[in-house]
Design a protein around this motif. Structure first.
Motif, PDB file in Angstrom:
ATOM      1  N   UNK A 205       0.822  -1.210   0.000  1.00  0.00           N
ATOM      2  CA  UNK A 205       0.000   0.000   0.000  1.00  0.00           C
ATOM      3  C   UNK A 205       0.852   1.254   0.000  1.00  0.00           C
ATOM      4  N   UNK A 206       1.917   1.246   0.791  1.00  0.00           N
ATOM      5  CA  UNK A 206       2.833   2.390   0.825  1.00  0.00           C
ATOM      6  C   UNK A 206       3.489   2.592  -0.536  1.00  0.00           C
ATOM      7  N   UNK A 207       3.916   1.497  -1.157  1.00  0.00           N
ATOM      8  CA  UNK A 207       4.555   1.592  -2.467  1.00  0.00           C
ATOM      9  C   UNK A 207       3.572   2.064  -3.534  1.00  0.00           C
ATOM     10  N   UNK A 208       2.314   1.614  -3.444  1.00  0.00           N
ATOM     11  CA  UNK A 208       1.305   2.040  -4.414  1.00  0.00           C
ATOM     12  C   UNK A 208       1.061   3.545  -4.299  1.00  0.00           C
ATOM     13  N   UNK A 209       0.955   4.042  -3.076  1.00  0.00           N
ATOM     14  CA  UNK A 209       0.773   5.486  -2.881  1.00  0.00           C
ATOM     15  C   UNK A 209       2.009   6.260  -3.323  1.00  0.00           C
ATOM     16  N   UNK A 210       3.187   5.665  -3.129  1.00  0.00           N
ATOM     17  CA  UNK A 210       4.425   6.331  -3.551  1.00  0.00           C
ATOM     18  C   UNK A 210       4.494   6.449  -5.070  1.00  0.00           C
ATOM     19  N   UNK A 211       4.080   5.377  -5.756  1.00  0.00           N
ATOM     20  CA  UNK A 211       4.062   5.418  -7.226  1.00  0.00           C
ATOM     21  C   UNK A 211       3.078   6.478  -7.713  1.00  0.00           C
ATOM     22  N   UNK A 212       1.894   6.540  -7.090  1.00  0.00           N
ATOM     23  CA  UNK A 212       0.894   7.546  -7.468  1.00  0.00           C
ATOM     24  C   UNK A 212       1.421   8.957  -7.198  1.00  0.00           C
ATOM     25  N   UNK A 213       2.096   9.130  -6.059  1.00  0.00           N
ATOM     26  CA  UNK A 213       2.659  10.445  -5.726  1.00  0.00           C
ATOM     27  C   UNK A 213       3.732  10.845  -6.736  1.00  0.00           C
ATOM     28  N   UNK A 214       4.599   9.905  -7.091  1.00  0.00           N
ATOM     29  CA  UNK A 214       5.652  10.192  -8.067  1.00  0.00           C
ATOM     30  C   UNK A 214       5.060  10.573  -9.419  1.00  0.00           C
ATOM     31  N   UNK A 215       3.995   9.894  -9.813  1.00  0.00           N
ATOM     32  CA  UNK A 215       3.330  10.222 -11.079  1.00  0.00           C
ATOM     33  C   UNK A 215       2.805  11.654 -11.051  1.00  0.00           C
ATOM     34  N   UNK A 216       2.259  12.065  -9.920  1.00  0.00           N
ATOM     35  CA  UNK A 216       1.742  13.429  -9.814  1.00  0.00           C
ATOM     36  C   UNK A 216       2.860  14.458  -9.770  1.00  0.00           C
ATOM     37  N   UNK A 217       3.992  14.118  -9.160  1.00  0.00           N
ATOM     38  CA  UNK A 217       5.146  15.023  -9.159  1.00  0.00           C
ATOM     39  C   UNK A 217       5.631  15.256 -10.591  1.00  0.00           C
ATOM     40  N   UNK A 218       5.716  14.158 -11.360  1.00  0.00           N
ATOM     41  CA  UNK A 218       6.124  14.279 -12.769  1.00  0.00           C
ATOM     42  C   UNK A 218       5.126  15.111 -13.541  1.00  0.00           C
ATOM     43  N   UNK A 219       3.827  14.919 -13.257  1.00  0.00           N
ATOM     44  CA  UNK A 219       2.775  15.686 -13.954  1.00  0.00           C
ATOM     45  C   UNK A 219       2.904  17.179 -13.665  1.00  0.00           C
TER      46      UNK A 219
END
Length: 225
Positions: A205-219
């Motif tokens: 769950x932590x990794x899934x949220x981290x991936x989503x956060x990273x995607x938004x940072x890139x966006x």
């Protein structure tokens, strides 16, 4: 709860092979699906967004329906297509990452296409007229308008990635949640929670949220460029 969270962080920090294998497969499947959806959705969305045509309302209705289509139904349709009696049975993709990618493409494509089309349509039509009057080619016009509409296009990409990476039902149906083959973060979280392995579920769950956060940072970075 705190003990499970501490164990979850330990699994991540020590590089637990099972956890990171699931993370890598998730990023590969969802990233590939988004890339293909972008290759199809951005050019076609821009093309339709630059034109007024008969049946535009019908197309919009279909796209909006696709945006809200139940993922588990998409999984069912892909399952039937790839099953032994299905028209795509010869591909032998059922319960493979390819089947999961196909399901996620269908999930992400309406979002990428629809948001791109709306964003391009919102750019003042006078911009295209001015560019053509200055001798710009059609490709140069489309590229310039896409740059102007990049905020919306990026939002569509983020929405498409979010829909793909967070999906459970569709990928469970067509992938089967097979260990070391088709088990991604969402399906693994469901399985580990049912089995009482809360440390692994929390780590994923932590990794899934981290991936989503990273995607938004890139966006955000892409929007500011």
């Amino acid at each position: 709860m705190l003990a499970s969270l501490a164990e979850a962080l330990e699994l991540i920090l020590r590089g637990d092979s099972a956890v990171w294998e699931i993370v890598r497969l998730t990023v590969f499947v969802s990233g590939t699906a988004l890339a293909i959806a972008a290759l199809i959705g951005i050019p076609s969305g821009a093309w339709f967004g630059l034109r007024s045509f008969r049946g535009e309302g019908c197309l919009n209705s279909l796209v909006y329906t696709g945006m809200g289509f139940p993922p588990v139904v998409i999984g069912l349709l892909v399952f039937l297509l790839l099953s032994r009696q299905g028209p795509l049975a010869q591909l032998d993709w059922l319960f493979t990452p390819q089947a999961m990618i196909l399901a996620q493409i269908i999930l992400a494509l309406p979002l990428v296409f629809g948001v791109t089309m709306s964003s391009v349509h919102a750019v003042p039509a006078s911009l295209g007229v001015q560019l053509r009057s200055l001798g710009a080619t059609e490709w140069q016009v489309v590229r310039t308008i896409l740059i102007e509409a990049r905020y919306g296009v990026v939002v569509g990409l983020v929405a498409g990635f979010g829909a793909a990476v967070s999906e459970v039902g569709a990928v469970m149906l067509v992938g089967g949640n097979i260990e070391s083959k088709t088990r991604v973060m969402t399906t693994a979280i469901v399985l580990e929670t049912r089995q009482g392995s809360f440390d692994v579920a929390l780590a994923l769950g932590i990794m899934l949220m981290s991936v989503a956060f990273l995607a938004n940072v890139i966006a955000v970075r892409l929007q500011s460029d």
